[in-house]
Design a protein around this motif. Structure first.
Motif, PDB file in Angstrom:
ATOM      1  N   PRO A  39       0.865  -0.797  -0.500  1.00 58.06           N
ATOM      2  CA  PRO A  39       0.162   0.052   0.161  1.00 58.06           C
ATOM      3  C   PRO A  39       0.699   1.054   0.113  1.00 58.06           C
ATOM      4  N   TYR A  40       2.252   0.734   0.642  1.00 57.10           N
ATOM      5  CA  TYR A  40       2.930   2.180   0.835  1.00 57.10           C
ATOM      6  C   TYR A  40       4.001   2.542  -0.916  1.00 57.10           C
ATOM      7  N   LEU A  41       3.839   1.552  -1.075  1.00 59.14           N
ATOM      8  CA  LEU A  41       4.517   1.596  -3.074  1.00 59.14           C
ATOM      9  C   LEU A  41       3.449   2.003  -3.933  1.00 59.14           C
ATOM     10  N   VAL A  42       1.889   1.854  -3.492  1.00 51.79           N
ATOM     11  CA  VAL A  42       0.431   2.359  -4.259  1.00 51.79           C
ATOM     12  C   VAL A  42       0.500   3.719  -3.947  1.00 51.79           C
ATOM     13  N   ILE A  54      -3.709   9.272 -13.528  1.00 48.09           N
ATOM     14  CA  ILE A  54      -4.713   8.348 -12.226  1.00 48.09           C
ATOM     15  C   ILE A  54      -6.006   8.306 -12.779  1.00 48.09           C
ATOM     16  N   TYR A  55      -6.606   9.169 -13.140  1.00 44.36           N
ATOM     17  CA  TYR A  55      -8.401   8.594 -13.566  1.00 44.36           C
ATOM     18  C   TYR A  55      -8.828   8.164 -15.047  1.00 44.36           C
ATOM     19  N   ALA A  56      -7.544   7.653 -15.447  1.00 44.79           N
ATOM     20  CA  ALA A  56      -7.700   7.044 -17.007  1.00 44.79           C
ATOM     21  C   ALA A  56      -7.952   6.199 -16.729  1.00 44.79           C
ATOM     22  N   ALA A  57      -8.740   5.203 -17.816  1.00 46.77           N
ATOM     23  CA  ALA A  57      -9.874   3.751 -17.689  1.00 46.77           C
ATOM     24  C   ALA A  57      -8.620   2.571 -17.424  1.00 46.77           C
ATOM     25  N   LYS A  58      -7.084   2.538 -17.715  1.00 44.65           N
ATOM     26  CA  LYS A  58      -6.048   2.055 -18.147  1.00 44.65           C
ATOM     27  C   LYS A  58      -4.887   2.621 -17.050  1.00 44.65           C
ATOM     28  N   GLY A  59      -5.060   1.707 -15.631  1.00 46.69           N
ATOM     29  CA  GLY A  59      -4.378   2.408 -14.820  1.00 46.69           C
ATOM     30  C   GLY A  59      -2.988   1.969 -14.452  1.00 46.69           C
ATOM     31  N   THR A  60      -2.121   1.753 -14.023  1.00 48.92           N
ATOM     32  CA  THR A  60      -1.049   0.749 -13.902  1.00 48.92           C
ATOM     33  C   THR A  60      -0.910   1.301 -12.871  1.00 48.92           C
ATOM     34  N   VAL A  61       0.696   0.545 -11.846  1.00 46.35           N
ATOM     35  CA  VAL A  61       0.962   1.260 -10.871  1.00 46.35           C
ATOM     36  C   VAL A  61       1.795   2.065 -10.764  1.00 46.35           C
ATOM     37  N   PHE A  62       2.743   1.847 -11.730  1.00 46.69           N
ATOM     38  CA  PHE A  62       3.844   3.041 -11.916  1.00 46.69           C
ATOM     39  C   PHE A  62       3.212   3.887 -12.897  1.00 46.69           C
ATOM     40  N   PRO A  63       4.028   5.615 -12.545  1.00 47.48           N
ATOM     41  CA  PRO A  63       3.673   6.384 -13.804  1.00 47.48           C
ATOM     42  C   PRO A  63       4.186   6.352 -14.910  1.00 47.48           C
ATOM     43  N   VAL A  64       3.345   7.006 -15.724  1.00 46.43           N
ATOM     44  CA  VAL A  64       4.094   7.006 -17.212  1.00 46.43           C
ATOM     45  C   VAL A  64       4.850   7.831 -17.292  1.00 46.43           C
ATOM     46  N   THR A  65       4.661   8.958 -16.533  1.00 46.61           N
ATOM     47  CA  THR A  65       5.385  10.490 -16.466  1.00 46.61           C
ATOM     48  C   THR A  65       5.896  10.443 -15.033  1.00 46.61           C
ATOM     49  N   TRP A  66       6.609  10.711 -14.049  1.00 51.71           N
ATOM     50  CA  TRP A  66       7.176  10.716 -12.871  1.00 51.71           C
ATOM     51  C   TRP A  66       6.531  12.268 -12.391  1.00 51.71           C
ATOM     52  N   LEU A  67       6.138  12.757 -11.751  1.00 51.39           N
ATOM     53  CA  LEU A  67       5.834  14.496 -11.479  1.00 51.39           C
ATOM     54  C   LEU A  67       6.629  14.704  -9.888  1.00 51.39           C
TER      55      LEU A  67
END
Length: 290
Positions: A39-42, A54-67
């Protein structure tokens, strides 16, 4: 026989079954650690995403663009430092009061004999069964009468009161585990009862006191319901309530909420790391049957 030879013999004496069991134990511990930390990783990866991702239909655990800028943007979007200081005041003040009141009460229960001692100790333990939520209406009415509904001092007193029973119970077990002969020896050397307690008993009870301190601090730091009910002004909100500013009416800014939540866990982690060596011995002494 040298110590090195003894260790070699012990290592050779291990059967294949014992080695397999040890490997299984290590694997189980690693799996449990990953489950607990997931949970802390998420939270961390979500704090680095954009709102659209975040609100994309097909989300992933790791971000595509690291903000990484999300961790700096939260300071301009909310007075987090003010909330942080409020939480420090509430948690630190309630911990100090609970410890100062709990030590003499626990000492009396551990060393003195009086009528109704067991009954009183039972009441202390039973008081832990009452949740603050059950007493919320009564707490609000009392604090309203005392004109402390929107006050950090009111939160300090309430958190200290709800953690007092736990402090007394754990500290009593710590004092029971210490032999009274140590205090008697100090009395023979010229100390009175108070000096013997301060100079001899309290240093020996340090692990139990530290353990009690960290548990009370964590409970007061994480308290949410009472603070949400009593505090109305933004300047007096603790961190647990203040970060809800990122909960909008139409949308929750998860990236900022998780970034602020990770920031809120830092003081507890630092405190735990500083006194972790006293935790195990303190819990063991606090669990002595008396």
């Amino acid at each position: 026989m040298s110590r090195q030879k003894e260790e070699i013999i012990i290592k050779k004496a291990k059967t294949p079954k014992q080695k397999v069991l040890r490997v299984c134990l290590y694997v189980f511990v690693v799996i449990m650690a990953l489950i607990i930390l997931y949970p802390y990783l998420v939270m961390f990866t979500t704090a680095l995403k954009s709102r659209a991702e975040i609100y994309a239909a097909k989300g992933t655990v790791f971000p595509v663009t690291w903000l990484w800028s999300n961790f700096t943007d939260i300071w301009s979007k909310a007075p987090l430092m003010r909330y942080f200081l409020n939480s420090i005041i509430v948690a630190g003040g309630s911990t100090l009061i609970a410890i100062l009141c709990g030590i003499p009460a626990a000492y009396a229960l551990a060393r003195m004999k009086f009528k109704g001692q067991k009954f009183f100790l039972g009441l202390v333990i039973v008081s832990q069964m009452f949740s603050p939520v059950v007493l919320l209406i009564g707490i609000y009415r009392v604090m309203s009468t005392l004109h402390m509904t929107d006050s950090l001092l009111g939160l300090v007193f309430i958190n200290a009161a709800f953690n007092q029973a736990f402090a007394i119970w754990l500290l009593r077990g710590t004092f029971v585990s210490i032999s009274p002969d140590m205090e008697q020896a100090a009395r023979i050397d010229g100390c009175n009862k108070m000096q013997a307690m301060i100079r001899v008993l309290l240093p020996m009870a340090a692990p139990g006191i530290v353990t009690t301190l960290i548990f009370i601090f964590i409970n007061a730091w994480n308290e949410y319901t009472i603070a949400l009910t009593l505090i109305s002004s933004d300047l007096n909100k603790p961190l647990t309530v203040g970060i809800t500013i990122f909960n909008g009416y139409n949308m929750i800014e998860w990236q900022y909420l998780f970034a602020a939540s990770l920031f809120a866990t830092i003081p507890v982690i630092i405190l735990f790391m500083c006194i972790e060596k006293h935790l195990v011995s303190g819990l063991a002494s606090g669990g002595v049957k008396g």
